[in-house]
Design a protein around this motif. Sequence first.
Motif, PDB file in Angstrom:
ATOM      1  N   PRO A   1      -0.445   2.999   0.096  1.00 19.61           N
ATOM      2  CA  PRO A   1      -1.355   1.849  -0.050  1.00 19.61           C
ATOM      3  C   PRO A   1      -1.814   1.339   1.308  1.00 19.61           C
ATOM      4  O   PRO A   1      -1.039   1.299   2.272  1.00 19.61           O
ATOM      5  CB  PRO A   1      -0.485   0.826  -0.785  1.00 19.61           C
ATOM      6  N   ASP A   2      -3.062   0.937   1.376  1.00 17.42           N
ATOM      7  CA  ASP A   2      -3.624   0.613   2.686  1.00 17.42           C
ATOM      8  C   ASP A   2      -3.094  -0.684   3.277  1.00 17.42           C
ATOM      9  O   ASP A   2      -3.342  -0.984   4.453  1.00 17.42           O
ATOM     10  CB  ASP A   2      -5.148   0.596   2.635  1.00 17.42           C
ATOM     11  N   HIS A   3      -2.354  -1.495   2.508  1.00 23.91           N
ATOM     12  CA  HIS A   3      -1.757  -2.703   3.070  1.00 23.91           C
ATOM     13  C   HIS A   3      -0.307  -2.488   3.502  1.00 23.91           C
ATOM     14  O   HIS A   3       0.344  -3.415   3.940  1.00 23.91           O
ATOM     15  CB  HIS A   3      -1.840  -3.863   2.062  1.00 23.91           C
ATOM     16  N   TRP A   4       0.211  -1.257   3.352  1.00 26.91           N
ATOM     17  CA  TRP A   4       1.564  -0.938   3.827  1.00 26.91           C
ATOM     18  C   TRP A   4       1.503  -0.578   5.308  1.00 26.91           C
ATOM     19  O   TRP A   4       0.510  -0.026   5.799  1.00 26.91           O
ATOM     20  CB  TRP A   4       2.141   0.240   3.061  1.00 26.91           C
ATOM     21  N   ASP A   5       2.606  -0.854   6.002  1.00 25.98           N
ATOM     22  CA  ASP A   5       2.743  -0.446   7.396  1.00 25.98           C
ATOM     23  C   ASP A   5       3.478   0.888   7.493  1.00 25.98           C
ATOM     24  O   ASP A   5       4.177   1.304   6.564  1.00 25.98           O
ATOM     25  CB  ASP A   5       3.519  -1.498   8.194  1.00 25.98           C
TER      26      ASP A   5
ATOM     27  N   TYR B   1      -2.172   2.161  -7.096  1.00 21.85           N
ATOM     28  CA  TYR B   1      -2.773   1.146  -6.244  1.00 21.85           C
ATOM     29  C   TYR B   1      -4.276   1.405  -6.133  1.00 21.85           C
ATOM     30  O   TYR B   1      -4.727   2.557  -6.216  1.00 21.85           O
ATOM     31  CB  TYR B   1      -2.144   1.173  -4.857  1.00 21.85           C
ATOM     32  N   PRO B   2      -5.074   0.365  -5.911  1.00 21.45           N
ATOM     33  CA  PRO B   2      -6.540   0.553  -5.882  1.00 21.45           C
ATOM     34  C   PRO B   2      -7.048   1.303  -4.664  1.00 21.45           C
ATOM     35  O   PRO B   2      -8.072   1.995  -4.734  1.00 21.45           O
ATOM     36  CB  PRO B   2      -7.084  -0.889  -5.900  1.00 21.45           C
ATOM     37  N   SER B   3      -6.375   1.179  -3.525  1.00 14.86           N
ATOM     38  CA  SER B   3      -6.883   1.852  -2.322  1.00 14.86           C
ATOM     39  C   SER B   3      -5.716   2.315  -1.453  1.00 14.86           C
ATOM     40  O   SER B   3      -4.647   1.692  -1.434  1.00 14.86           O
ATOM     41  CB  SER B   3      -7.792   0.914  -1.524  1.00 14.86           C
ATOM     42  N   HIS B   4      -5.951   3.415  -0.723  1.00 18.02           N
ATOM     43  CA  HIS B   4      -4.898   4.040   0.064  1.00 18.02           C
ATOM     44  C   HIS B   4      -5.394   4.381   1.464  1.00 18.02           C
ATOM     45  O   HIS B   4      -6.603   4.399   1.727  1.00 18.02           O
ATOM     46  CB  HIS B   4      -4.398   5.322  -0.622  1.00 18.02           C
ATOM     47  N   GLN B   5      -4.420   4.680   2.315  1.00 18.89           N
ATOM     48  CA  GLN B   5      -4.687   5.188   3.654  1.00 18.89           C
ATOM     49  C   GLN B   5      -3.818   6.424   3.871  1.00 18.89           C
ATOM     50  O   GLN B   5      -2.789   6.603   3.211  1.00 18.89           O
ATOM     51  CB  GLN B   5      -4.317   4.131   4.708  1.00 18.89           C
ATOM     52  N   SER B   6      -4.201   7.281   4.779  1.00 20.11           N
ATOM     53  CA  SER B   6      -3.387   8.451   5.103  1.00 20.11           C
ATOM     54  C   SER B   6      -2.183   8.009   5.927  1.00 20.11           C
ATOM     55  O   SER B   6      -2.304   7.242   6.891  1.00 20.11           O
ATOM     56  CB  SER B   6      -4.201   9.474   5.896  1.00 20.11           C
TER      57      SER B   6
END
Length: 462
Positions: free
Chosen positions: A23-27, A8-13
């Motif tokens: 992925p940063d669009h996942w909850d 994926y292009p971008s992530h979150q912790s």
Amino acid sequence: MIARLNPYPSHQSSGLPWVGDVPDHWDLVPNRGLVRKRKVLVGQRHSDYRLLSLTKQGVIVRDISTGKGKFSSDIGSSQEVRKGDLVFCFFDVPETPRTVGLSSHDGMITGAYTVLEMVEASKAQYFELFYRAMDDRKLLSPLYSGLRNTIPLERFMGAKTPQPPPEEMAAIVRFLNYANARLEKAIRAKQNVVLLLNEQKDAIIHRAVTRGFDVDVPLKPSGVDWLGNIPQHWKVSRIKYLLREVDERSTTGAEPLLSMRMHHGLVLFSEHFSRPPQAASLVGFKIVRPGQFVVNRMQAGNGLIFASRLTGLVSPDYAVLDPIGDANVEFLGELFRSRTVRAKFRAESKGLGTGTSGFLRLYSDRMGGIHVALPPRDEQSAIMARLDSELFGLNSTISRLEREIELLREYRTRLVADVVTGKLDVREVAARLPEESMPEEAAVGDDEFIEGDESDDVEAAA
């Protein structure tokens, strides 16, 4: 197909040590918002339910006629399971072969397990895939509590699970069902070849240890019905004149723990298992030394009898025997594991327990009374040397296939974990997949029971 997967292009912790970035669009949703506990005891209605079991292959219908595994003495305390429910084993998690299964059956399961239902049924397959991935790599250790490595339900309910958008979640499930079906097909094909090669190997060994390699050798009646005719120069002896039971116990538990495995013999537990032994202490375990035989009394009829090449500890319930006759230890081992002697071991074993939950145990006095036929000592050694030569190619092929199976399983485990945690994006690939039926039934030997597991990896700490 898999080579075309990209991150994926971008992530979150995620804040979860067993997941890492997503992925940063996942909850990230607490499990209490995804599942709820169900505990409906079957009580006197137990006869209306099919008995289910949590196995390495998920939740299956248990065939109680086989008597395999252990059964609750109070079956009325079992709990109801509906199709679509999730069954979790939250105790002894590091040792449990499978912690979670999504049931495709209505039935009942022992009350020791936790039955959960999804708030939204459409998320059940992804939820199971996610926790199977965590379980396969035993990543949930931060949730463990107590000596039995239990995951408290409240702690599990408070933990969070990544949640892709609905269409993406469906794509993940679709892709993994497709990939797993193909990987399972490849694994099963190799397993079937290994099975055939082992049958060929067993036939060669059986002929060698019951007739030798001379096809023209004259035969004589053995005088023992089940042995039939034997080579004319071979002699019949009772096992008690070949082996003598010894009982040396560890006073410190400091000796290395050994494990008995069907296709490997006695091995160091620490080299074959990453988890700790189940026994809290090894004090009182039996000491075995090189050249001594070890017998799993309840699996002797399946060939779990081996001469040790190591010094270490085995279960107090195993029998340890010293060779005392004029016999080649390796020849005796192959003879005891031959199909005719295994059948005799089963015939001489006595049951423990009641009904279908009973086990068969080969007591030392009954084993000692069994007759076997032996060639002269020098011929025993010659037969073993010939066997080593004849089986070299078979053994090499079996080892290679087993390693390939292991690598395929490791790859599947990593693939599932990378997909359900958002390390790989499968949306584009999943959209192009053809319709695919679910995998066929698992190969024999792949559905070992968690309760009372009787797989071929029988270990000393069991």
